[in-house]
Design a protein around this motif. Structure first.
Motif, mmCIF file in Angstrom:
data_model
loop_
_atom_site.group_PDB
_atom_site.id
_atom_site.type_symbol
_atom_site.label_atom_id
_atom_site.label_comp_id
_atom_site.label_asym_id
_atom_site.label_seq_id
_atom_site.Cartn_x
_atom_site.Cartn_y
_atom_site.Cartn_z
ATOM 1 N N ALA A 119 -2.526 0.914 -2.597
ATOM 2 C CA ALA A 119 -1.685 2.398 -2.532
ATOM 3 C C ALA A 119 -2.029 3.320 -3.888
ATOM 4 O O ALA A 119 -1.344 4.208 -4.200
ATOM 5 C CB ALA A 119 -0.215 2.194 -2.441
ATOM 6 N N LEU A 120 -2.935 2.880 -4.417
ATOM 7 C CA LEU A 120 -3.261 3.596 -5.828
ATOM 8 C C LEU A 120 -3.528 5.224 -5.692
ATOM 9 O O LEU A 120 -3.164 5.925 -6.482
ATOM 10 C CB LEU A 120 -4.718 2.936 -6.432
ATOM 11 C CG LEU A 120 -4.821 3.407 -7.934
ATOM 12 C CD1 LEU A 120 -3.674 2.516 -8.870
ATOM 13 C CD2 LEU A 120 -6.056 2.840 -8.483
ATOM 14 N N PRO A 121 -3.942 5.584 -4.655
ATOM 15 C CA PRO A 121 -3.952 7.024 -4.488
ATOM 16 C C PRO A 121 -2.564 7.837 -4.769
ATOM 17 O O PRO A 121 -2.593 8.767 -5.211
ATOM 18 C CB PRO A 121 -4.318 7.272 -2.942
ATOM 19 C CG PRO A 121 -5.078 6.131 -2.473
ATOM 20 C CD PRO A 121 -4.397 4.997 -3.179
ATOM 21 N N LEU A 122 -1.479 7.018 -4.515
ATOM 22 C CA LEU A 122 -0.327 7.676 -4.779
ATOM 23 C C LEU A 122 0.137 7.918 -5.994
ATOM 24 O O LEU A 122 0.754 8.673 -6.596
ATOM 25 C CB LEU A 122 0.946 6.920 -3.965
ATOM 26 C CG LEU A 122 0.797 6.704 -2.390
ATOM 27 C CD1 LEU A 122 1.893 5.924 -1.983
ATOM 28 C CD2 LEU A 122 0.985 8.020 -1.943
ATOM 29 N N LEU A 123 -1.022 7.335 -7.020
ATOM 30 C CA LEU A 123 -0.856 7.596 -8.510
ATOM 31 C C LEU A 123 -0.726 8.962 -8.744
ATOM 32 O O LEU A 123 -0.227 9.241 -9.742
ATOM 33 C CB LEU A 123 -1.960 6.754 -9.237
ATOM 34 C CG LEU A 123 -1.652 5.280 -9.345
ATOM 35 C CD1 LEU A 123 -3.064 4.601 -9.900
ATOM 36 C CD2 LEU A 123 -0.337 4.820 -10.078
ATOM 37 N N ARG A 151 6.173 5.645 -8.740
ATOM 38 C CA ARG A 151 6.647 4.406 -8.268
ATOM 39 C C ARG A 151 5.199 3.190 -8.041
ATOM 40 O O ARG A 151 5.504 2.141 -8.409
ATOM 41 C CB ARG A 151 7.028 4.817 -6.716
ATOM 42 C CG ARG A 151 7.568 3.339 -6.256
ATOM 43 C CD ARG A 151 8.382 3.686 -5.025
ATOM 44 N NE ARG A 151 7.564 4.853 -4.277
ATOM 45 C CZ ARG A 151 7.504 4.887 -2.902
ATOM 46 N NH1 ARG A 151 7.845 3.786 -2.246
ATOM 47 N NH2 ARG A 151 6.978 5.654 -2.271
ATOM 48 N N MET A 152 4.060 3.771 -7.935
ATOM 49 C CA MET A 152 2.900 3.064 -7.514
ATOM 50 C C MET A 152 2.393 2.633 -8.959
ATOM 51 O O MET A 152 1.963 1.293 -9.033
ATOM 52 C CB MET A 152 1.454 3.567 -6.746
ATOM 53 C CG MET A 152 2.002 3.989 -5.247
ATOM 54 S SD MET A 152 3.145 2.589 -4.475
ATOM 55 C CE MET A 152 1.855 1.183 -4.723
ATOM 56 N N ALA A 153 2.516 3.510 -10.015
ATOM 57 C CA ALA A 153 2.230 3.000 -11.101
ATOM 58 C C ALA A 153 2.974 1.876 -11.736
ATOM 59 O O ALA A 153 2.374 0.894 -12.285
ATOM 60 C CB ALA A 153 2.092 4.234 -12.327
ATOM 61 N N ARG A 154 4.154 1.930 -11.630
ATOM 62 C CA ARG A 154 5.347 0.977 -11.945
ATOM 63 C C ARG A 154 4.904 -0.161 -11.166
ATOM 64 O O ARG A 154 5.188 -1.242 -11.764
ATOM 65 C CB ARG A 154 6.798 1.618 -11.738
ATOM 66 C CG ARG A 154 7.124 2.809 -12.393
ATOM 67 C CD ARG A 154 8.459 3.255 -12.047
ATOM 68 N NE ARG A 154 9.457 2.286 -12.060
ATOM 69 C CZ ARG A 154 10.765 2.665 -11.621
ATOM 70 N NH1 ARG A 154 11.087 4.071 -11.367
ATOM 71 N NH2 ARG A 154 11.664 1.803 -11.636
ATOM 72 N N SER A 155 4.418 -0.087 -9.988
ATOM 73 C CA SER A 155 4.158 -1.486 -9.129
ATOM 74 C C SER A 155 2.899 -2.024 -9.712
ATOM 75 O O SER A 155 2.959 -3.269 -9.951
ATOM 76 C CB SER A 155 4.049 -1.250 -7.703
ATOM 77 O OG SER A 155 5.028 -0.688 -7.168
ATOM 78 N N VAL A 156 1.960 -1.339 -10.123
ATOM 79 C CA VAL A 156 0.734 -1.873 -11.079
ATOM 80 C C VAL A 156 1.214 -2.604 -12.311
ATOM 81 O O VAL A 156 0.579 -3.669 -12.515
ATOM 82 C CB VAL A 156 -0.302 -0.886 -11.085
ATOM 83 C CG1 VAL A 156 -1.349 -1.126 -12.102
ATOM 84 C CG2 VAL A 156 -0.758 -0.374 -9.945
ATOM 85 N N ARG A 157 2.022 -1.782 -12.997
ATOM 86 C CA ARG A 157 2.352 -2.254 -14.166
ATOM 87 C C ARG A 157 3.210 -3.708 -14.098
ATOM 88 O O ARG A 157 3.060 -4.490 -14.816
ATOM 89 C CB ARG A 157 3.265 -1.160 -14.980
ATOM 90 C CG ARG A 157 3.692 -1.871 -16.386
ATOM 91 C CD ARG A 157 4.142 -0.914 -17.101
ATOM 92 N NE ARG A 157 5.384 -0.084 -16.539
ATOM 93 C CZ ARG A 157 5.726 0.964 -17.361
ATOM 94 N NH1 ARG A 157 5.555 1.309 -18.238
ATOM 95 N NH2 ARG A 157 7.030 1.579 -16.619
ATOM 96 N N ALA A 158 4.097 -3.530 -13.243
ATOM 97 C CA ALA A 158 5.016 -4.735 -12.854
ATOM 98 C C ALA A 158 4.275 -6.031 -12.438
ATOM 99 O O ALA A 158 4.501 -7.104 -12.733
ATOM 100 C CB ALA A 158 6.093 -4.454 -12.087
ATOM 101 N N SER A 159 3.384 -5.639 -11.753
ATOM 102 C CA SER A 159 2.224 -6.764 -11.321
ATOM 103 C C SER A 159 1.113 -7.028 -12.278
ATOM 104 O O SER A 159 0.329 -8.114 -11.794
ATOM 105 C CB SER A 159 1.905 -6.617 -9.916
ATOM 106 O OG SER A 159 1.057 -5.505 -9.754
ATOM 107 N N ARG A 160 1.080 -6.370 -13.388
ATOM 108 C CA ARG A 160 -0.089 -6.527 -14.286
ATOM 109 C C ARG A 160 -1.663 -6.553 -13.456
ATOM 110 O O ARG A 160 -2.573 -7.215 -13.813
ATOM 111 C CB ARG A 160 0.229 -7.870 -14.868
ATOM 112 C CG ARG A 160 1.234 -7.997 -15.692
ATOM 113 C CD ARG A 160 1.621 -9.243 -16.635
ATOM 114 N NE ARG A 160 2.567 -9.102 -17.607
ATOM 115 C CZ ARG A 160 2.669 -8.479 -18.675
ATOM 116 N NH1 ARG A 160 1.836 -8.041 -19.165
ATOM 117 N NH2 ARG A 160 3.851 -8.313 -19.406
#
Length: 96
Positions: free
Chosen positions: A11-15, A58-67
């Motif tokens: 879902a990175l496009p949502l970044l 939100r998506m950036a937070r997900s990427v960060r949370a999941s490293r």
């Protein structure tokens, strides 16, 4: 946890789809580009994601949370040079 990482990156496009001024992708890209060479190497890309996450994306937070920084970078790095240009980020966003 690995599946979550992959889903977050898919879902990175949502970044770049953000309404928050503090999560402005262009401003954050320029800020993260520490050496001002127009592309983001891995540590700079991580900083870019973190800046977006701090701005509430939100998506950036997900990427960060999941490293999942490395996975995210590899999905956007079309030419495989280990860095992400603004054009590559835009191309990924438009393609997805």
């Amino acid at each position: 946890m690995r599946n979550f990482s992959i889903l977050a990156v898919l879902a990175l496009p949502l970044l770049v789809a953000t309404g928050s001024a503090s999560a402005d992708p262009l401003r954050n890209f320029k800020s993260a580009d520490a050496d001002k060479n127009g592309s983001l190497e891995a540590p700079e890309f991580r900083n870019f994601i973190d800046l977006l996450a701090d701005g509430g994306n939100r998506m950036a937070r997900s990427v960060r949370a999941s490293r999942a920084y490395g996975i995210a970078l590899s999905r956007v790095d079309y030419n495989g040079d280990g860095r992400v240009s603004g054009d590559e980020l835009k191309r990924y966003d438009e393609a997805n």
